[in-house]
Design an enzyme around this catalytic site. Structure first.
Site, PDB file in Angstrom:
ATOM      1  N   HIS A  27       5.661   6.300  11.270  1.00  0.00           N
ATOM      2  CA  HIS A  27       5.077   6.099   9.936  1.00  0.00           C
ATOM      3  C   HIS A  27       4.098   7.240   9.692  1.00  0.00           C
ATOM      4  CE1 HIS A  27       3.694   4.296   6.361  1.00  0.00           C
ATOM      5  NE2 HIS A  27       3.440   3.067   6.770  1.00  0.00           N
ATOM      6  N   ARG A  87      11.349   4.076   2.686  1.00  0.00           N
ATOM      7  CA  ARG A  87      11.076   3.168   3.815  1.00  0.00           C
ATOM      8  C   ARG A  87      12.348   2.408   4.117  1.00  0.00           C
ATOM      9  NH1 ARG A  87       6.045  -0.883   4.366  1.00  0.00           N
ATOM     10  NH2 ARG A  87       5.186   1.090   5.081  1.00  0.00           N
ATOM     11  N   ARG A 134       0.800  -1.226   0.000  1.00  0.00           N
ATOM     12  CA  ARG A 134       0.000   0.000   0.000  1.00  0.00           C
ATOM     13  C   ARG A 134       0.830   1.272   0.000  1.00  0.00           C
ATOM     14  NH1 ARG A 134      -2.856  -3.752   1.795  1.00  0.00           N
ATOM     15  NH2 ARG A 134      -0.942  -4.189   2.886  1.00  0.00           N
ATOM     16  N   THR A 135       1.821   1.341   0.877  1.00  0.00           N
ATOM     17  CA  THR A 135       2.509   2.622   1.023  1.00  0.00           C
ATOM     18  C   THR A 135       3.224   2.973  -0.279  1.00  0.00           C
ATOM     19  OG1 THR A 135       2.729   2.158   3.361  1.00  0.00           O
ATOM     20  CG2 THR A 135       4.053   3.948   2.505  1.00  0.00           C
ATOM     21  N   LYS A 194      25.520  -3.451  -2.161  1.00  0.00           N
ATOM     22  CA  LYS A 194      26.989  -3.374  -2.318  1.00  0.00           C
ATOM     23  C   LYS A 194      27.633  -2.641  -1.154  1.00  0.00           C
ATOM     24  CE  LYS A 194      26.591  -2.830  -7.345  1.00  0.00           C
ATOM     25  NZ  LYS A 194      26.748  -1.797  -8.387  1.00  0.00           N
TER      26      LYS A 194
HETATM   27  C1  NCD Z   1       2.117  -0.907   8.279  1.00  0.00           C
HETATM   28  C2  NCD Z   1       3.620  -0.709   8.293  1.00  0.00           C
HETATM   29  O1  NCD Z   1       4.292  -0.996   7.303  1.00  0.00           O
HETATM   30  O2  NCD Z   1       4.078  -0.247   9.310  1.00  0.00           O
HETATM   31  N1  NCD Z   1       1.589  -1.077   6.999  1.00  0.00           N
HETATM   32  C3  NCD Z   1       1.401   0.007   6.194  1.00  0.00           C
HETATM   33  O3  NCD Z   1       2.279   0.788   5.914  1.00  0.00           O
HETATM   34  N2  NCD Z   1       0.157   0.220   5.737  1.00  0.00           N
HETATM   35  C4  NCD Z   1       1.669  -1.918   9.249  1.00  0.00           C
HETATM   36  C5  NCD Z   1       2.201  -3.316   9.131  1.00  0.00           C
HETATM   37  O4  NCD Z   1       3.093  -3.606   8.340  1.00  0.00           O
HETATM   38  O5  NCD Z   1       1.697  -4.152   9.871  1.00  0.00           O
END
Ligand code: NCD
Length: 304
Positions: free
Chosen positions: A129, A101, A51-52, A80
């Site tokens: 997040h 991320r 999703r993100t 590397k």
């Molecule tokens: C969450 C995350 O990655 O922290 N998911 C997300 O970004 N929608 C929660 C999770 O991974 O459980």
């Protein structure tokens, strides 16, 4: 230049404006389709995501921009041994904005210190997040009509859940939020969150290990996944993974206007039978996440 590393990098007023902007985007999609023409977003995902990452990419594409990036650390020069700082300085030569991320807490902050373009933290380890929090706040605002005067239950992995930490931090700046923290002993909210956020801002809270007991009082229930990848021992994960499962029989004791949120992915913690209940908001939350990321990209790029 503004980055978004921690939800507190945005003032409450700025978050309100992002929510308003998202509502306008939802109503008038056509007005936004060329706003980022000629701009590029780089999505650098050193940790898995559906999703993100895709919502950032979809957000930029819907604004008329384009996207580049990678979705696995081992397909980038990180494999590397390249440092985060060098990767960011490089990508800043190609892109106008970076969503990143990383499994290490603080990596996006380090990146922002070296970056020539805005950095968005798309999740750093068990820490923060902030863009999930924006999606959560937009969802709560659209469902409940307000961000204050709410009893909010957080259930599941409150220790490693970065979405939980960021959302509680955001809610600590609203009025009259009561927290009910529902988790097994081993996955309780970290002490730093209690001291530096919940107690510091005087949020009334309760800790319990019983979802059944907590559920009747809640206006919002934020369910979370037990995060296998953050456990040191697989046996601990196996023991705790099914601690809390929300099903229709538990929901029978909840308010009629409860809103159920989950950042997703879900594993077992919400039975699929709950998906058709009008109180289930987690798929709307996914869509809201795309719209508020559009609003955020516009803001950080300074596009009117
Ligand atoms: C969450 C995350 O990655 O922290 N998911 C997300 O970004 N929608 C929660 C999770 O991974 O459980």
């Amino acid at each position: 230049m503004q980055h978004l590393i921690d939800i507190c990098d945005l003032s409450v007023a700025e978050i309100d404006r992002l929510i308003e902007k998202s509502n306008d985007i939802i109503k008038h999609r056509e007005n936004y389709s060329e706003k980022c023409k000629g701009k590029k977003l780089a999505a650098l995902f050193f940790e898995p995501s559906t999703r993100t990452r895709l919502s950032f990419e979809a957000a930029m594409l819907e604004l008329g921009g384009s996207v580049i990036g990678f979705s696995e650390a081992n397909s980038s020069s990180a494999a590397k041994g390249e440092s985060v700082s060098d990767t960011i300085r490089t990508v800043g030569c190609y892109a106008d904005i970076i969503a990143m991320r990383h499994p290490k807490e603080g990596a996006p902050l380090v990146a922002s210190m070296k970056s020539s373009v805005p950095i968005i933290n798309a999740g750093d380890g068990g820490h923060n997040h902030p863009t999930q929090t924006l999606a959560d706040l937009l969802t709560i605002k659209r469902e409940k009509g307000r961000l204050n005067d709410l009893t909010v239950g957080f259930c599941g992995d409150l220790k490693f859940g970065r979405t939980v930490h960021s959302l509680i931090t955001a809610l600590s700046r609203q009025n009259n939020i009561r927290l009910i923290l529902i988790s097994p002993q081993e996955l309780k909210i970290p002490e730093y969150m209690k001291q530096e956020v919940i107690e510091r801002f005087g949020m009334p809270y309760e800790e319990t290990d019983s979802l059944e007991k907590a559920i009747p009082n809640l206006d919002v229930l934020y369910m979370t996944r037990v995060q296998r990848e953050r456990f040191f021992k697989e046996a601990d994960y196996i023991r705790l993974k099914d601690s809390y499962i929300l099903n229709l029989s538990k929901l029978a004791h909840a308010k009629a206007d409860l809103s159920i949120l989950h950042p997703l992915p879900r594993v077992n913690e919400i039975s699929v039978e709950v998906d058709d209940d009008p109180r289930a908001c987690y798929f709307k939350q996914v869509l809201n996440g795309k719209y508020i990321r559009m609003a955020l990209i516009l803001k950080l790029l300074g596009v009117e």
